[in-house]
Design an enzyme around this catalytic site. Sequence first.
Site, PDB file in Angstrom:
ATOM      1  N   LYS A  12       0.846  -1.204   0.000  1.00 43.80           N
ATOM      2  CA  LYS A  12       0.000   0.000   0.000  1.00 43.80           C
ATOM      3  C   LYS A  12       0.881   1.253   0.000  1.00 43.80           C
ATOM      4  O   LYS A  12       2.024   1.233   0.464  1.00 43.80           O
ATOM      5  CB  LYS A  12      -0.965   0.033   1.191  1.00 43.80           C
ATOM      6  CG  LYS A  12      -0.324   0.219   2.567  1.00 43.80           C
ATOM      7  CD  LYS A  12      -0.219   1.656   3.010  1.00 43.80           C
ATOM      8  CE  LYS A  12       0.531   1.776   4.323  1.00 43.80           C
ATOM      9  NZ  LYS A  12       1.598   2.703   4.393  1.00 43.80           N
ATOM     10  N   PRO A  95       9.646  -4.354  -0.586  1.00 42.35           N
ATOM     11  CA  PRO A  95      10.789  -4.054   0.282  1.00 42.35           C
ATOM     12  C   PRO A  95      10.364  -3.938   1.746  1.00 42.35           C
ATOM     13  O   PRO A  95       9.262  -3.468   2.036  1.00 42.35           O
ATOM     14  CB  PRO A  95      11.309  -2.722  -0.238  1.00 42.35           C
ATOM     15  CG  PRO A  95      10.559  -2.408  -1.466  1.00 42.35           C
ATOM     16  CD  PRO A  95       9.432  -3.355  -1.625  1.00 42.35           C
ATOM     17  N   VAL A  96      11.262  -4.396   2.632  1.00 38.22           N
ATOM     18  CA  VAL A  96      10.958  -4.460   4.057  1.00 38.22           C
ATOM     19  C   VAL A  96      11.197  -3.089   4.708  1.00 38.22           C
ATOM     20  O   VAL A  96      12.149  -2.402   4.341  1.00 38.22           O
ATOM     21  CB  VAL A  96      11.865  -5.539   4.714  1.00 38.22           C
ATOM     22  CG1 VAL A  96      11.636  -5.632   6.202  1.00 38.22           C
ATOM     23  CG2 VAL A  96      11.639  -6.885   4.038  1.00 38.22           C
ATOM     24  N   ALA A  97      10.335  -2.723   5.650  1.00 37.07           N
ATOM     25  CA  ALA A  97      10.472  -1.458   6.399  1.00 37.07           C
ATOM     26  C   ALA A  97      10.636  -0.262   5.472  1.00 37.07           C
ATOM     27  O   ALA A  97      11.528   0.568   5.632  1.00 37.07           O
ATOM     28  CB  ALA A  97      11.655  -1.526   7.376  1.00 37.07           C
ATOM     29  N   GLY A  99       7.772   1.633   4.312  1.00 35.19           N
ATOM     30  CA  GLY A  99       6.580   2.509   4.275  1.00 35.19           C
ATOM     31  C   GLY A  99       5.522   1.974   3.335  1.00 35.19           C
ATOM     32  O   GLY A  99       4.615   2.697   2.935  1.00 35.19           O
ATOM     33  N   LEU A 100       5.629   0.682   2.993  1.00 36.81           N
ATOM     34  CA  LEU A 100       4.688   0.073   2.037  1.00 36.81           C
ATOM     35  C   LEU A 100       3.787  -0.972   2.690  1.00 36.81           C
ATOM     36  O   LEU A 100       2.981  -1.619   2.011  1.00 36.81           O
ATOM     37  CB  LEU A 100       5.462  -0.560   0.875  1.00 36.81           C
ATOM     38  CG  LEU A 100       6.270   0.423   0.030  1.00 36.81           C
ATOM     39  CD1 LEU A 100       7.199  -0.311  -0.930  1.00 36.81           C
ATOM     40  CD2 LEU A 100       5.338   1.347  -0.746  1.00 36.81           C
ATOM     41  N   GLY A 103       4.622  -6.115   5.859  1.00 37.06           N
ATOM     42  CA  GLY A 103       4.392  -7.030   6.984  1.00 37.06           C
ATOM     43  C   GLY A 103       2.925  -7.045   7.399  1.00 37.06           C
ATOM     44  O   GLY A 103       2.368  -8.109   7.722  1.00 37.06           O
ATOM     45  N   SER A 104       2.282  -5.879   7.371  1.00 38.62           N
ATOM     46  CA  SER A 104       0.857  -5.804   7.712  1.00 38.62           C
ATOM     47  C   SER A 104       0.029  -6.534   6.657  1.00 38.62           C
ATOM     48  O   SER A 104      -0.963  -7.207   6.983  1.00 38.62           O
ATOM     49  CB  SER A 104       0.398  -4.347   7.778  1.00 38.62           C
ATOM     50  OG  SER A 104       1.110  -3.652   8.773  1.00 38.62           O
ATOM     51  N   ASP A 134      -2.225  -0.663  10.573  1.00 40.55           N
ATOM     52  CA  ASP A 134      -2.400  -0.727   9.113  1.00 40.55           C
ATOM     53  C   ASP A 134      -3.112  -1.997   8.662  1.00 40.55           C
ATOM     54  O   ASP A 134      -3.553  -2.078   7.513  1.00 40.55           O
ATOM     55  CB  ASP A 134      -1.025  -0.714   8.417  1.00 40.55           C
ATOM     56  CG  ASP A 134      -0.480   0.693   8.256  1.00 40.55           C
ATOM     57  OD1 ASP A 134      -1.220   1.651   8.578  1.00 40.55           O
ATOM     58  OD2 ASP A 134       0.669   0.826   7.810  1.00 40.55           O
TER      59      ASP A 134
HETATM   60  O1  C5P Z   1      -0.175  -0.060  15.349  1.00 41.40           O
HETATM   61  P1  C5P Z   1       1.271  -0.307  15.046  1.00 41.40           P
HETATM   62  O2  C5P Z   1       1.867  -1.342  15.935  1.00 41.40           O
HETATM   63  O3  C5P Z   1       1.516  -0.575  13.596  1.00 41.40           O
HETATM   64  O4  C5P Z   1       2.018   1.069  15.358  1.00 41.40           O
HETATM   65  C1  C5P Z   1       3.436   1.126  15.450  1.00 41.40           C
HETATM   66  C2  C5P Z   1       3.825   2.403  16.151  1.00 41.40           C
HETATM   67  O5  C5P Z   1       3.520   3.539  15.329  1.00 41.40           O
HETATM   68  C3  C5P Z   1       3.076   2.668  17.443  1.00 41.40           C
HETATM   69  O6  C5P Z   1       3.711   2.070  18.535  1.00 41.40           O
HETATM   70  C4  C5P Z   1       3.138   4.183  17.557  1.00 41.40           C
HETATM   71  O7  C5P Z   1       4.402   4.592  18.012  1.00 41.40           O
HETATM   72  C5  C5P Z   1       3.048   4.621  16.111  1.00 41.40           C
HETATM   73  N1  C5P Z   1       1.658   4.948  15.697  1.00 41.40           N
HETATM   74  C6  C5P Z   1       1.063   6.100  16.209  1.00 41.40           C
HETATM   75  N2  C5P Z   1      -0.217   6.425  15.799  1.00 41.40           N
HETATM   76  C7  C5P Z   1      -0.876   5.667  14.908  1.00 41.40           C
HETATM   77  C8  C5P Z   1      -0.278   4.494  14.375  1.00 41.40           C
HETATM   78  C9  C5P Z   1       0.996   4.168  14.810  1.00 41.40           C
HETATM   79  O8  C5P Z   1       1.657   6.823  17.007  1.00 41.40           O
HETATM   80  N3  C5P Z   1      -2.109   6.035  14.510  1.00 41.40           N
END
Ligand code: C5P
Length: 288
Positions: A12, A95-97, A99-100, A103-104, A134
Amino acid sequence: MTDSLRIKTFAKVNLYLEILGRRSNGYHEIESVMQSVTLADEVELEPRVSGLEVTCDAAGVPTDETNLVAKAWEQFRLVTGWPDGLRVRILKKIPVAAGLGGGSANAAGVLAGLARMWGKRVDLAPLADEIGSDVPFFLKGGTQRARGRGTELTVLQPVPDCWVVLACPELCVSTPWAYSRVKLPLTRERDFLTMIESGLSHGDVSAVARGLYNRFESVVFGAYPALCSLKAEIFGRGALGVILSGSGPTLLSIFDGHESASALAAWLTEQGYRSYLAKPARHGVEIQ
Ligand code: C5P
């Protein structure tokens, strides 16, 4: 019960990402437009007698309980009482980590696959919500507006046909770091969202491209100025719009023609960037 399943899980991008406020639990209130693209991983599921076994063909992907597919399996077992074990094989293209959301997407694919194997109706949205902010998007994918923590979703009109080029520099940007550095806006950038929504409802890809916006750009470009220069360079090569995806480091650009899009992808490769030529996708996961 099905013997084994093969699932495509699509990457995404965020066409719009605004941060509205900080919650007391450390999360942020966001408003975003998320879009699936055709770049996809493959996830194979196979029941086994007991326990979970995760393998992945790419380095840097954890295969222990920290992988989101392990969380998906745990959630599914908790809610349904699924009695068997599971083997998950991930073939990485996303690609890993970067912004795409790779993993989600894998985790959403495992939920969808397990539900198919289980053969009974399961509401997967609350399970996805538990796994990560995500993950719920990927259950349906396509074009959706996300609010709240990112999990309150509304399906939007699909993005008109276009080409999407992804430029992925070899940088690691931590999402919690980006959230912790972002300056909360006094007024939200609503005009860009209005532009995207109008572009979607009129099938106008140029308007969608003009509406691209990401609040994280100022933080991430501040730390990595080379990304800002790369964005300008991509604009100069005919993109209708360029924006950072999520907390980066991937830059996505939109083109209406194949020729200029593939020329950019080739130029990016020459410059040493991983680059991908993709199209908007209508699904987040696809069981094959
Ligand atoms: O929900 P997820 O585990 O993917 O989020 C990873 C980190 O991103 C959270 O621990 C938080 O630091 C940050 N986050 C946030 N607000 C969001 C989504 C993620 O601060 N709406």
